[in-house]
Design an enzyme around this catalytic site. Structure first.
Site, PDB file in Angstrom:
ATOM      1  N   GLU A  47      20.195 -10.265  21.954  1.00 54.82           N
ATOM      2  CA  GLU A  47      19.213  -9.721  21.018  1.00 54.82           C
ATOM      3  C   GLU A  47      19.411  -8.207  20.864  1.00 54.82           C
ATOM      4  OE1 GLU A  47      15.715 -11.116  23.063  1.00 54.82           O
ATOM      5  OE2 GLU A  47      16.435 -13.170  22.835  1.00 54.82           O
ATOM      6  N   GLU A  62      17.130 -17.395  23.832  1.00 51.75           N
ATOM      7  CA  GLU A  62      18.017 -17.238  24.989  1.00 51.75           C
ATOM      8  C   GLU A  62      18.732 -18.524  25.377  1.00 51.75           C
ATOM      9  OE1 GLU A  62      14.995 -15.963  24.834  1.00 51.75           O
ATOM     10  OE2 GLU A  62      15.186 -13.807  25.179  1.00 51.75           O
ATOM     11  N   PHE A  80      15.622  -7.673  29.482  1.00 48.57           N
ATOM     12  CA  PHE A  80      14.637  -7.750  30.565  1.00 48.57           C
ATOM     13  C   PHE A  80      14.901  -8.998  31.394  1.00 48.57           C
ATOM     14  CE2 PHE A  80      12.814  -5.262  27.210  1.00 48.57           C
ATOM     15  CZ  PHE A  80      12.027  -4.296  27.812  1.00 48.57           C
ATOM     16  N   ASP A 102      13.087 -10.577  33.142  1.00 48.34           N
ATOM     17  CA  ASP A 102      11.953 -11.503  33.016  1.00 48.34           C
ATOM     18  C   ASP A 102      12.274 -12.664  32.069  1.00 48.34           C
ATOM     19  OD1 ASP A 102       9.587  -9.397  34.074  1.00 48.34           O
ATOM     20  OD2 ASP A 102      11.264  -8.474  33.014  1.00 48.34           O
ATOM     21  N   PHE A 103      13.160 -12.410  31.101  1.00 51.23           N
ATOM     22  CA  PHE A 103      13.445 -13.438  30.088  1.00 51.23           C
ATOM     23  C   PHE A 103      14.319 -14.571  30.606  1.00 51.23           C
ATOM     24  CE2 PHE A 103      13.250  -9.843  26.654  1.00 51.23           C
ATOM     25  CZ  PHE A 103      11.904  -9.633  26.968  1.00 51.23           C
ATOM     26  N   ILE A 104      14.885 -14.432  31.802  1.00 53.59           N
ATOM     27  CA  ILE A 104      15.741 -15.534  32.288  1.00 53.59           C
ATOM     28  C   ILE A 104      14.947 -16.811  32.506  1.00 53.59           C
ATOM     29  CG2 ILE A 104      17.493 -14.060  33.371  1.00 53.59           C
ATOM     30  CD1 ILE A 104      16.248 -14.933  36.111  1.00 53.59           C
ATOM     31  N   HIS A 162       7.410  -7.948  32.015  1.00 55.73           N
ATOM     32  CA  HIS A 162       8.487  -7.036  31.611  1.00 55.73           C
ATOM     33  C   HIS A 162       8.825  -6.035  32.714  1.00 55.73           C
ATOM     34  CE1 HIS A 162       7.223  -8.556  27.687  1.00 55.73           C
ATOM     35  NE2 HIS A 162       8.379  -8.160  27.209  1.00 55.73           N
TER      36      HIS A 162
END
Lengths: 349, 79
Positions: free
Chosen positions: A41, A72, A95, A97-99, A141
């Site tokens: 992104e 993702e 970030f 956190d997005f995993i 985040h």
């Protein structure tokens, strides 16, 4: 507070931010490998949320620097498949956190395919990931999540603490033939809007290519009374703590892990065997984390080298608070590291 | 001959203030025309300043100080 301008230098060495140093390695490897591409992104038009891909769309074009929707699972699936087919993708996840969204692609497919195919398929996929808090961005985040990734076999994880290591570790990741994760704490990128660069995160970076091996820790400061193990931003906190402690007559060694996986178990044990005391500072959650693993190294090899119980300075097992005073209370800051070291020094003359 | 380093007009947008984030070269270093020499921030964008000439760099605006349009942030003394 303004930093003084460095004194005149004879040559013309460059002092780079970590964002710039990391992307220099990406530029170099991209030029050597036509099969390498970046996907994620905001990587093309914006140049990466944290500046990791600035200028790349202009040089490499839209077929190699690919902006994606917020999807993702899709683009990490694409990257994993492309890697299995012989390409060398780089995935940016701004970030960590997005995993959560795409973890199935990461831990069931990217990480396991080499093993499950009996070595027939390699997955030369590198993730560039930002992590960490301290700027009031709340629970989704601000996480660190080394342990979440590190717990899964098949993923190498590095986290540089200065620009020199940022470039060398990125080059190692990009040259590796299986899944690697290059993680940088947001406070360390060197972007003004995330806080001015920490002086010790800026470093002299050679223009030529070089690599830094996985699993090799770095001693930033030698000491004889206690080993403070850190990684990423906590290296800088540990160095400040060591300064304070020195003024009180306590000599702290600061060891930077640099790699979470593989972990430099030899290096950790060697330092602790020398100093006899251990404090581990990490911004990831306390339980089942990097701090526990570092303590396990000593417990398994020879706990009798310890003159005092080891202490962990990690994130309490709570979601990251939004409120500034509450977040500050939770972070593994200098004060907490100093207090932890002092608790190991009780009774020492 | 001395050439001033100023933030190019097109980097400003609607802003009148920016800030020096970091200098890539030290005061007195030799730089070549077109090389990035500093990173600055305007609004939330991090931008690079390139050397307008080749020569010896003199830093005038130190990191973390506010800079304005047309301000001379550094100079390059060419040989």
């Amino acid at each position: 507070m303004a930093q003084p301008v460095p004194a005149a230098a004879a040559g013309s060495e460059r002092t780079l931010t970590m964002a710039r140093a990391g992307r220099e390695a990406v530029f170099s490897e991209m030029r050597k490998n036509p099969d390498m591409f970046v996907i994620g992104e905001d990587v093309a038009k914006l140049g990466g949320v944290f500046g990791t891909t600035v200028g790349m769309a202009e040089e490499f074009g839209a077929s190699r620097i690919i902006d994606t929707p917020i999807s993702e699972t899709g683009f990490i699936g694409i990257a994993t498949g492309a890697a299995m087919a012989g390409m060398r993708p780089i995935v940016e996840i701004a970030f960590v956190d997005f995993i959560g969204v795409c973890f199935n692609q990461i831990y069931n497919f990217a990480a396991k395919t080499h093993y499950m195919s009996g070595g027939q398929f390699k997955v030369p996929l590198t993730f560039m990931i930002g992590y960490g808090g301290g700027y009031n961005d709340a629970a989704q985040h601000s996480q660190t999540l080394f342990a979440t990734l590190g717990h899964v076999p098949g993923i190498k994880i590095v986290t540089p603490a200065d620009a020199y290591d940022a470039k060398g570790l990125m080059a190692s990741c990009l040259q590796d033939d299986n899944v690697t994760v290059w993680m940088v704490h947001k406070r360390l990128w060197g972007l003004g809007w995330l806080g001015f660069p920490l002086p010790k995160a800026l470093a002299t970076v050679p223009e030529h290519d070089y690599t830094i091996p996985f699993g090799q820790s770095r001693i930033w400061r030698e000491g004889g009374d206690v080993t403070i193990v850190g990684l990423g931003l906590t290296v800088h906190n540990a160095l400040q703590a060591a300064e304070q402690l020195a003024s009180e007559g306590i000599s702290a060694e600061v060891l930077d892990l640099r790699s979470v996986v593989p972990l430099d178990r030899e290096g950790i044990f060697k330092s602790v065997a020398k100093t006899g005391r251990l404090v581990v500072a990490d911004e990831d959650y306390m339980s089942f984390g990097v701090t526990s693993e570092v303590l396990a190294v000593v417990a398994e090899r020879d706990p009798t080298v310890l003159k005092a119980p080891a202490v962990r300075v990690a994130y309490p097992d709570v979601p990251v608070p939004f409120s500034r005073p509450m977040e500050d209370f939770c972070l593994p800051n200098v004060e907490r590291i100093v207090a932890a070291v002092k608790s190991t020094m009780k009774g020492k003359q | 001959m001395s050439v001033d380093i100023v933030v190019p007009q097109e980097m400003w947008g609607d802003s009148t203030e920016g800030v020096v984030v970091t200098w890539i070269y030290q005061n007195g270093a030799s730089v070549a025309k077109g090389q990035p020499v500093a990173e600055i921030m305007v609004e939330k964008a991090q931008l690079e300043l390139v050397a307008p000439a080749s020569g010896k760099l003199t830093i005038l605006a130190v990191p973390e100080t506010v800079i304005g349009r047309d301000q001379v942030v550094g100079r390059i003394e060419s040989a």
